[in-house]
Design a protein around this motif. Sequence first.
Motif, PDB file in Angstrom:
ATOM      1  N   GLY A 233      21.920  59.748  20.722  1.00  0.00           N
ATOM      2  CA  GLY A 233      21.817  58.427  21.324  1.00  0.00           C
ATOM      3  C   GLY A 233      23.066  58.041  22.096  1.00  0.00           C
ATOM      4  N   GLU A 234      24.204  58.423  21.562  1.00  0.00           N
ATOM      5  CA  GLU A 234      25.468  58.149  22.258  1.00  0.00           C
ATOM      6  C   GLU A 234      25.552  58.918  23.574  1.00  0.00           C
ATOM      7  OE1 GLU A 234      28.215  59.267  19.256  1.00  0.00           O
ATOM      8  OE2 GLU A 234      27.993  57.386  18.108  1.00  0.00           O
ATOM      9  N   LYS A 235      25.065  60.160  23.577  1.00  0.00           N
ATOM     10  CA  LYS A 235      25.082  60.958  24.805  1.00  0.00           C
ATOM     11  C   LYS A 235      24.115  60.396  25.848  1.00  0.00           C
ATOM     12  CE  LYS A 235      28.265  63.941  23.947  1.00  0.00           C
ATOM     13  NZ  LYS A 235      29.494  63.976  24.770  1.00  0.00           N
ATOM     14  N   VAL A 236      22.971  59.896  25.393  1.00  0.00           N
ATOM     15  CA  VAL A 236      22.032  59.264  26.317  1.00  0.00           C
ATOM     16  C   VAL A 236      22.704  58.083  27.005  1.00  0.00           C
ATOM     17  CG1 VAL A 236      19.924  57.874  26.464  1.00  0.00           C
ATOM     18  CG2 VAL A 236      19.915  59.999  25.149  1.00  0.00           C
ATOM     19  N   GLU A 237      23.399  57.278  26.215  1.00  0.00           N
ATOM     20  CA  GLU A 237      24.075  56.118  26.797  1.00  0.00           C
ATOM     21  C   GLU A 237      25.196  56.550  27.744  1.00  0.00           C
ATOM     22  OE1 GLU A 237      26.031  51.851  25.471  1.00  0.00           O
ATOM     23  OE2 GLU A 237      25.034  53.130  23.987  1.00  0.00           O
ATOM     24  N   ILE A 242      21.767  54.122  29.381  1.00  0.00           N
ATOM     25  CA  ILE A 242      20.661  53.422  28.721  1.00  0.00           C
ATOM     26  C   ILE A 242      20.951  53.345  27.222  1.00  0.00           C
ATOM     27  CG2 ILE A 242      18.187  53.450  28.206  1.00  0.00           C
ATOM     28  CD1 ILE A 242      17.787  55.021  30.804  1.00  0.00           C
ATOM     29  N   ALA A 243      20.997  52.139  26.673  1.00  0.00           N
ATOM     30  CA  ALA A 243      21.292  51.943  25.256  1.00  0.00           C
ATOM     31  C   ALA A 243      20.025  52.093  24.420  1.00  0.00           C
ATOM     32  CB  ALA A 243      21.915  50.568  25.045  1.00  0.00           C
ATOM     33  N   VAL A 244      19.962  53.154  23.628  1.00  0.00           N
ATOM     34  CA  VAL A 244      18.766  53.389  22.812  1.00  0.00           C
ATOM     35  C   VAL A 244      19.044  53.321  21.310  1.00  0.00           C
ATOM     36  CG1 VAL A 244      17.604  54.787  24.562  1.00  0.00           C
ATOM     37  CG2 VAL A 244      19.117  55.900  22.898  1.00  0.00           C
ATOM     38  N   LEU A 245      20.297  53.279  20.911  1.00  0.00           N
ATOM     39  CA  LEU A 245      20.618  53.326  19.485  1.00  0.00           C
ATOM     40  C   LEU A 245      20.006  52.166  18.704  1.00  0.00           C
ATOM     41  CD1 LEU A 245      24.359  54.452  19.615  1.00  0.00           C
ATOM     42  CD2 LEU A 245      22.435  55.786  18.730  1.00  0.00           C
ATOM     43  N   GLU A 246      20.052  50.970  19.281  1.00  0.00           N
ATOM     44  CA  GLU A 246      19.566  49.781  18.576  1.00  0.00           C
ATOM     45  C   GLU A 246      18.289  49.211  19.172  1.00  0.00           C
ATOM     46  OE1 GLU A 246      20.855  48.731  15.803  1.00  0.00           O
ATOM     47  OE2 GLU A 246      22.487  50.194  15.852  1.00  0.00           O
ATOM     48  N   ALA A 253       8.268  57.650  15.867  1.00  0.00           N
ATOM     49  CA  ALA A 253       7.942  59.083  15.987  1.00  0.00           C
ATOM     50  C   ALA A 253       9.191  59.954  16.007  1.00  0.00           C
ATOM     51  CB  ALA A 253       7.089  59.332  17.228  1.00  0.00           C
ATOM     52  N   GLY A 254      10.087  59.705  15.043  1.00  0.00           N
ATOM     53  CA  GLY A 254      11.287  60.529  14.948  1.00  0.00           C
ATOM     54  C   GLY A 254      12.190  60.401  16.147  1.00  0.00           C
ATOM     55  N   GLY A 255      12.193  59.211  16.757  1.00  0.00           N
ATOM     56  CA  GLY A 255      13.045  58.977  17.915  1.00  0.00           C
ATOM     57  C   GLY A 255      12.385  59.261  19.242  1.00  0.00           C
ATOM     58  N   LEU A 256      11.113  59.651  19.233  1.00  0.00           N
ATOM     59  CA  LEU A 256      10.412  59.845  20.503  1.00  0.00           C
ATOM     60  C   LEU A 256      10.428  58.553  21.315  1.00  0.00           C
ATOM     61  CD1 LEU A 256       8.633  61.504  22.448  1.00  0.00           C
ATOM     62  CD2 LEU A 256       6.640  60.708  21.146  1.00  0.00           C
ATOM     63  N   GLY A 257      10.376  57.424  20.614  1.00  0.00           N
ATOM     64  CA  GLY A 257      10.450  56.146  21.320  1.00  0.00           C
ATOM     65  C   GLY A 257      11.687  56.063  22.192  1.00  0.00           C
ATOM     66  N   ALA A 258      12.825  56.513  21.654  1.00  0.00           N
ATOM     67  CA  ALA A 258      14.073  56.504  22.418  1.00  0.00           C
ATOM     68  C   ALA A 258      13.972  57.406  23.635  1.00  0.00           C
ATOM     69  CB  ALA A 258      15.235  56.942  21.530  1.00  0.00           C
ATOM     70  N   GLY A 259      13.394  58.588  23.454  1.00  0.00           N
ATOM     71  CA  GLY A 259      13.249  59.522  24.564  1.00  0.00           C
ATOM     72  C   GLY A 259      12.362  58.980  25.663  1.00  0.00           C
ATOM     73  N   LEU A 260      11.276  58.335  25.290  1.00  0.00           N
ATOM     74  CA  LEU A 260      10.368  57.760  26.280  1.00  0.00           C
ATOM     75  C   LEU A 260      11.030  56.609  27.028  1.00  0.00           C
ATOM     76  CD1 LEU A 260       7.099  57.799  24.150  1.00  0.00           C
ATOM     77  CD2 LEU A 260       7.485  59.106  26.250  1.00  0.00           C
ATOM     78  N   MET A 261      11.805  55.816  26.306  1.00  0.00           N
ATOM     79  CA  MET A 261      12.519  54.721  26.958  1.00  0.00           C
ATOM     80  C   MET A 261      13.563  55.251  27.940  1.00  0.00           C
ATOM     81  SD  MET A 261      13.163  52.247  23.646  1.00  0.00           S
ATOM     82  CE  MET A 261      11.809  51.586  22.686  1.00  0.00           C
ATOM     83  N   ALA A 262      14.297  56.278  27.506  1.00  0.00           N
ATOM     84  CA  ALA A 262      15.408  56.789  28.308  1.00  0.00           C
ATOM     85  C   ALA A 262      14.953  57.564  29.536  1.00  0.00           C
ATOM     86  CB  ALA A 262      16.302  57.668  27.437  1.00  0.00           C
ATOM     87  N   PHE A 263      13.936  58.420  29.383  1.00  0.00           N
ATOM     88  CA  PHE A 263      13.586  59.345  30.458  1.00  0.00           C
ATOM     89  C   PHE A 263      12.324  58.953  31.230  1.00  0.00           C
ATOM     90  CE2 PHE A 263      15.927  61.692  27.194  1.00  0.00           C
ATOM     91  CZ  PHE A 263      17.050  62.035  27.937  1.00  0.00           C
ATOM     92  N   CYS A 264      11.497  58.082  30.625  1.00  0.00           N
ATOM     93  CA  CYS A 264      10.255  57.674  31.296  1.00  0.00           C
ATOM     94  C   CYS A 264      10.222  56.182  31.598  1.00  0.00           C
ATOM     95  CB  CYS A 264       9.045  58.052  30.435  1.00  0.00           C
ATOM     96  SG  CYS A 264       8.900  59.817  30.101  1.00  0.00           S
ATOM     97  N   GLY A 265      11.269  55.471  31.228  1.00  0.00           N
ATOM     98  CA  GLY A 265      11.289  54.025  31.471  1.00  0.00           C
ATOM     99  C   GLY A 265      10.226  53.283  30.694  1.00  0.00           C
ATOM    100  N   ALA A 266       9.837  53.820  29.545  1.00  0.00           N
ATOM    101  CA  ALA A 266       8.736  53.240  28.773  1.00  0.00           C
ATOM    102  C   ALA A 266       9.129  51.928  28.108  1.00  0.00           C
ATOM    103  CB  ALA A 266       8.274  54.238  27.709  1.00  0.00           C
TER     104      ALA A 266
END
Length: 386
Positions: A233-237, A242-246, A253-266
């Motif tokens: 999450g720190e590397k994504v930011e 994009i802040a995904v940690l909080e 889904a094991g952090g898939l939510g973070a991935g979708l937010m970061a890379f797909c703008g979900a």
Amino acid sequence: MQKKFKIVIAADSFKGSASTIQVEDYIEQGILRLNRNVEIVKVPVADGGEGTVDALVIGCKGEYRYADVTGPMGDKVQAKFGIIKDNIAVVEMAEASGLTLVDLADNDVYRATTYGTGELIRAALDCGVKEIFIGVGGSATNDGGVGMAQALGVSFKDSEGNEIPFGAGKLGDVASIDDSGLDKRIHDVTFTILSDVTNPLCGENGASYIYGPQKGATPEDVRKLDQLLCHYGEKVEEYLGIAVLEAPGAGAAGGLGAGLMAFCGAKSYSGISKVLSILEIESHFQNADLVITGEGRMDSQSLNGKAPVGIAQLAKKYHLPVIAVVGSSDDDLGPIYATGIDLVLDIINKPMDLDAAISQTEKLITNAGETAFRAFLLAKKVPISL
């Protein structure tokens, strides 16, 4: 002449024993046993988990599509998704990366990947859709959506310039993220996460601590997995800004939510609210007399975006009685009744173990369907004549 009652049946699946479609069929059978003059409308529903594709494809008269993708342990699996309203795709990540695709005893949460979910998204993009709904329930993974992103062209390299392998195990080695190869079509598509989960990516309420154990993670695994996701999450930011940690829902889904937010703008939405809106379920409530809903287990978790509560809250706008048929329920149903559900009926009618209950699912739900309708007629003071 006796009034012809209209009954809306909108029940979630009983996981491991009956799909939403089967549950509703069984409830209908029980009602029709009384041979009453009734109109029954069945609306398959789901909250972003198992059955979401079926609910929306059937409810919207869409169509199924299939793709061969990479399963959570790297083997090939066939996954289905749906196309509705011409240009909307409905994807269940569990079809490609779900816990049902592996033996829990053999699941390696460090290796489990969401790569197949990314392939499923690519297959949906190939259909020319402009919006993708992604149900994120039932995952086997804890990789933060890295596998999904890799399938879509994102590169995650370690300090020596090597691409990290599948799974959560090497998230701590991520030294750089390069999204220049991301599938360009992503930018022209709206991504919507369907979820009842608001957990952040990390911490004691995060993906690893809350959901890791059900994927086979030990307490020590949970602590390690949380550290790995935090580094990711720190590397994504750092690389994407994009802040995904909080972020609420990033831990889905094991952090898939973070991935979708970061890379797909979900964006993350209440799964049941979104599904019920798409299905336009309120149009069926406007002249109904009774709503029957249900789920496998009704307890405190049902308050957090589960289907029956969402259905009951909408039904109460039309002052409709709501009965929930459930596989089992909590000892204290006070909070459940406060949401608008008027009666909870457990299908178990005598002491039995889980295997016995599953083997009699049709019979038990059918009996409960009849009981629900009898209770309604009793409240209406309508004589029951067989």
